[in-house]
Design an enzyme around this catalytic site. Structure first.
Site, PDB file in Angstrom:
ATOM      1  N   ASP A  82      21.850  90.853  39.137  1.00 14.72           N
ATOM      2  CA  ASP A  82      20.850  91.123  38.099  1.00 14.72           C
ATOM      3  C   ASP A  82      20.520  92.604  38.097  1.00 14.72           C
ATOM      4  OD1 ASP A  82      20.621  88.574  37.202  1.00 14.72           O
ATOM      5  OD2 ASP A  82      18.656  88.173  38.083  1.00 14.72           O
ATOM      6  N   ASP A 110      19.911  91.858  43.363  1.00 17.89           N
ATOM      7  CA  ASP A 110      19.017  92.369  42.324  1.00 17.89           C
ATOM      8  C   ASP A 110      18.851  93.879  42.458  1.00 17.89           C
ATOM      9  OD1 ASP A 110      17.953  89.580  41.483  1.00 17.89           O
ATOM     10  OD2 ASP A 110      17.576  89.627  43.639  1.00 17.89           O
ATOM     11  N   ASP A 134      22.006  85.971  44.863  1.00 18.54           N
ATOM     12  CA  ASP A 134      22.467  87.009  43.949  1.00 18.54           C
ATOM     13  C   ASP A 134      22.067  88.353  44.532  1.00 18.54           C
ATOM     14  OD1 ASP A 134      19.748  87.328  43.631  1.00 18.54           O
ATOM     15  OD2 ASP A 134      19.725  86.981  41.468  1.00 18.54           O
TER      16      ASP A 134
HETATM   17  P1  UTP Z   1      15.556  85.963  42.855  1.00 19.88           P
HETATM   18  O1  UTP Z   1      15.571  84.699  42.070  1.00 19.88           O
HETATM   19  O2  UTP Z   1      16.818  86.734  42.895  1.00 19.88           O
HETATM   20  O3  UTP Z   1      15.030  85.615  44.294  1.00 19.88           O
HETATM   21  O4  UTP Z   1      14.411  86.837  42.254  1.00 19.88           O
HETATM   22  P2  UTP Z   1      15.319  86.265  45.716  1.00 19.88           P
HETATM   23  O5  UTP Z   1      14.033  86.310  46.417  1.00 19.88           O
HETATM   24  O6  UTP Z   1      16.073  87.545  45.575  1.00 19.88           O
HETATM   25  O7  UTP Z   1      16.177  85.166  46.413  1.00 19.88           O
HETATM   26  P3  UTP Z   1      17.766  85.078  46.601  1.00 19.88           P
HETATM   27  O8  UTP Z   1      18.013  85.698  47.919  1.00 19.88           O
HETATM   28  O9  UTP Z   1      18.410  85.831  45.474  1.00 19.88           O
HETATM   29  O10 UTP Z   1      18.072  83.626  46.584  1.00 19.88           O
HETATM   30  C1  UTP Z   1      13.990  88.057  42.830  1.00 19.88           C
HETATM   31  C2  UTP Z   1      12.666  88.432  42.324  1.00 19.88           C
HETATM   32  O11 UTP Z   1      12.745  88.767  40.961  1.00 19.88           O
HETATM   33  C3  UTP Z   1      11.724  88.150  40.241  1.00 19.88           C
HETATM   34  C4  UTP Z   1      11.341  86.932  41.015  1.00 19.88           C
HETATM   35  O12 UTP Z   1       9.991  86.640  40.848  1.00 19.88           O
HETATM   36  C5  UTP Z   1      11.649  87.313  42.422  1.00 19.88           C
HETATM   37  O13 UTP Z   1      10.483  87.811  43.003  1.00 19.88           O
HETATM   38  N1  UTP Z   1      12.218  87.737  38.914  1.00 19.88           N
HETATM   39  C6  UTP Z   1      13.337  87.005  38.819  1.00 19.88           C
HETATM   40  C7  UTP Z   1      11.511  88.093  37.810  1.00 19.88           C
HETATM   41  O14 UTP Z   1      10.482  88.783  37.918  1.00 19.88           O
HETATM   42  N2  UTP Z   1      11.940  87.690  36.582  1.00 19.88           N
HETATM   43  C8  UTP Z   1      13.051  86.931  36.443  1.00 19.88           C
HETATM   44  O15 UTP Z   1      13.400  86.571  35.305  1.00 19.88           O
HETATM   45  C9  UTP Z   1      13.776  86.596  37.590  1.00 19.88           C
HETATM   46 MN    MN Z   2      17.884  87.690  44.424  1.00 20.88          MN
END
Ligand code: UTP
Ligand code: MN
Length: 511
Positions: free
Chosen positions: A435, A325, A323
């Site tokens: 997100d 972020d 995804d």
């Molecule tokens: P992600 O699940 O998007 O992981 O969460 P990522 O490292 O970006 O991996 P890919 O590339 O998308 O697969 C990103 C960060 O956001 C935090 C997670 O702990 C992670 O460090 N997070 C995610 C939260 O703090 N709360 C949430 O509800 C979801």
């Molecule tokens: Mn991510």
């Protein structure tokens, strides 16, 4: 020989230092194999007994105390300290000298048995490494020398997580993270001696790979019907381990079977099913940048001056992600309130959203502070969405980004990727999970740190804060449970400093 990394030193609390009764004896306890907490405990004990125990190593140290280390290991470490060569070398002593001195209340005479053992080991078998036990004390880049092992351990971690066994999942992830931090490939079990977080199960997996080239457990898992069904079903946006398990017990093994089953699905799962293929296709950096441009436009038109930051895996330098972020803030506290609904409605009106679910900010320091255990789920204004990204938008982002073709070798590659991803028939767009999170500027550094990941790195930061520092860390704040107050920070660097950790940049948080 590989020099041992200089260790981060756990600072003792003020007031620990008693009177120094033995001015000729300056002690330093080596954290390697002893562990950070035991070292802090033993150092404090020594100070209470009137010994001078240093937190950091320097030329002034007369006695280096270690536990379960052989002479060669400690000498290698000492060489890596680059202290004044002309100075007298400190005595290298076993922990037994220290504990006996504590008991006697004075430095006891140094006997043979207090000297470090010299171990006869083949050079190739010794990996004289100190790997600190918390992932947030280490630098972990995307590339590592042990991917045969870490791939197998990661698959077992994923499987455990999909089975809703998070404890087991974390154990596999911690072990994989230790191997990722090693400066060379593991070639024998002996090299693992003294490394943290490698339990019996993980060692069995590693031994299997060393002896047979593959892990039979990881392979059996990869081929198992249950693993594949869990992977397919949890691959649907909005479906977690529990739901997947329930469906599998109802005989559903695949996305196609779910579609045919007539099961009631919620709004997220319906969208997840509808865009299944796109969502399970990795998002490229070029696509992330194109979405960044769109979010930037949305934010600029509803609240000029607001700032957006790319977080998650892309901020850590990953080339693809599941995804994208983003974290949004405004330099003036309070201006960000109510921003998310406006951004979402702008995006929606422009046709960028295939799905969205927005949550309001529910964080209140007075309510969510120290009285409650810090939840790993944070409470920002937040939007889970599925974006519609057209090939055109992606192309625009690429051309805007690339200065000239010759100066930007990557642009060629990205355009190549673009052609390839004109997949899924003739559909001129793709769905991308995005997100969005809004944070007030006062919490921005915490939110940025919390949303940059990796998940294990975050988990380890919180564990470090709690166990080693008696602090509670969340994506909103850092609270000192001893001083009973919040520690403010305007940057990630300040948060690491509050935690007594060396600053680790995003690209080295890939634990
Ligand atoms: P992600 O699940 O998007 O992981 O969460 P990522 O490292 O970006 O991996 P890919 O590339 O998308 O697969 C990103 C960060 O956001 C935090 C997670 O702990 C992670 O460090 N997070 C995610 C939260 O703090 N709360 C949430 O509800 C979801
Ligand atoms: Mn991510």
């Amino acid at each position: 020989m590989v020099p041992l990394k200089r260790r981060r030193v756990v600072k003792s609390r003020p007031g620990d230092k008693g009177p120094n009764k033995f001015p000729l004896v300056v002690l330093f306890l080596l954290e390697r194999k002893m562990g950070a907490s035991r070292r802090v405990f033993l150092s404090q004990l020594g100070r209470k007994k009137g010994f001078q125990v240093e937190d950091t190593f320097s030329d002034g140290v007369t006695h280096v105390i270690s536990e379960n280390n052989c002479g060669a290991e400690v000498r290698t470490w000492l060489d890596s300290q680059h202290q004044g060569q002309g100075r007298a070398q400190p005595c290298l002593l076993d922990i037994s000298w220290y504990t006996e001195s504590m008991r006697a209340g004075r430095p006891v005479p140094i006997l043979d048995r207090h000297q470090l053992q010299e171990q006869q080991t083949e050079e190739a078998d010794v990996m004289l490494l100190s790997v600190p036990s918390y992932a947030c004390q280490r630098k972990t880049t995307l590339q590592n020398h042990n991917s045969v092992f870490t791939d197998a351990l990661t698959l077992l971690a994923e499987n455990a997580e999909m089975e809703d066994e998070d404890g087991r999942g974390v154990a596999f992830r911690r072990a994989a993270a230790v191997l990722k931090a090693l400066p060379k490939a593991v070639t024998s079990m002996k090299q693992l001696n003294g490394l943290p977080c490698l339990g019996d199960h993980c060692q069995r997996v590693i031994r299997d790979i060393l002896e047979n080239g593959i892990s039979s457990e990881a392979e059996a898992t990869r081929q198992s019907e249950r693993y594949n069904a869990l992977k397919a079903l949890t691959g649907i946006f909005g479906v977690g381990a529990k739901t997947a398990d329930r469906w599998i017990r109802d005989g559903i093994r695949s996305v196609a079977m779910l579609r045919d089953s007539g099961h009631a699905l919620n709004r997220a799962q319906l969208a997840g099913l509808q865009y299944y293929d796109d969502i399970n296709q990795p998002v490229t950096r070029a696509e992330a940048d194109a979405i960044g441009d769109i979010v930037e436009r949305a934010v600029a038109s509803v609240l000029p001056g607001a700032q957006i930051s790319l977080t998650g895996g892309f901020r850590r330098g990953k080339l693809t992600g599941h995804d994208v972020d983003f974290l949004i803030t405004h330099p003036e506290e309070g201006r960000e309130e109510g921003l998310m609904p406006k951004v979402v409605s702008w995006l929606d009106s422009q046709g960028f959203l295939l799905y969205q679910k927005t949550m309001r900010n529910s964080y209140l320091e007075s309510k969510d502070g120290p009285a409650r255990p810090p939840s790993s789920m944070d409470r920002f204004e937040r939007c889970f969405s599925i974006f519609k990204l057209t090939t055109e938008q992606k192309q625009e982002a690429l051309t805007a980004e690339a200065p000239t073709e010759s100066q930007h070798p990557e642009s060629q590659m990205k355009c190549g990727e673009l052609k390839e991803t004109g997949h899924a028939g003739h559909k001129p767009w793709r769905a991308v999970r995005v997100d969005l999170v809004v944070s007030p500027i006062s919490q921005f550094a915490f939110a940025l740190l919390g949303w940059t990941g990796s998940k294990l790195f975050e988990r380890e930061l919180r564990r470090w804060a709690g166990y080693e520092k008696a602090m509670s860390l969340s994506s909103h704040a850092l609270y000192d449970n001893v001083q009973k107050r919040y520690l403010r920070a305007a940057s990630e660097q300040e948060i690491f400093a509050h935690l007594g950790l060396e600053y680790i940049p995003p690209a080295e948080r890939n634990a």
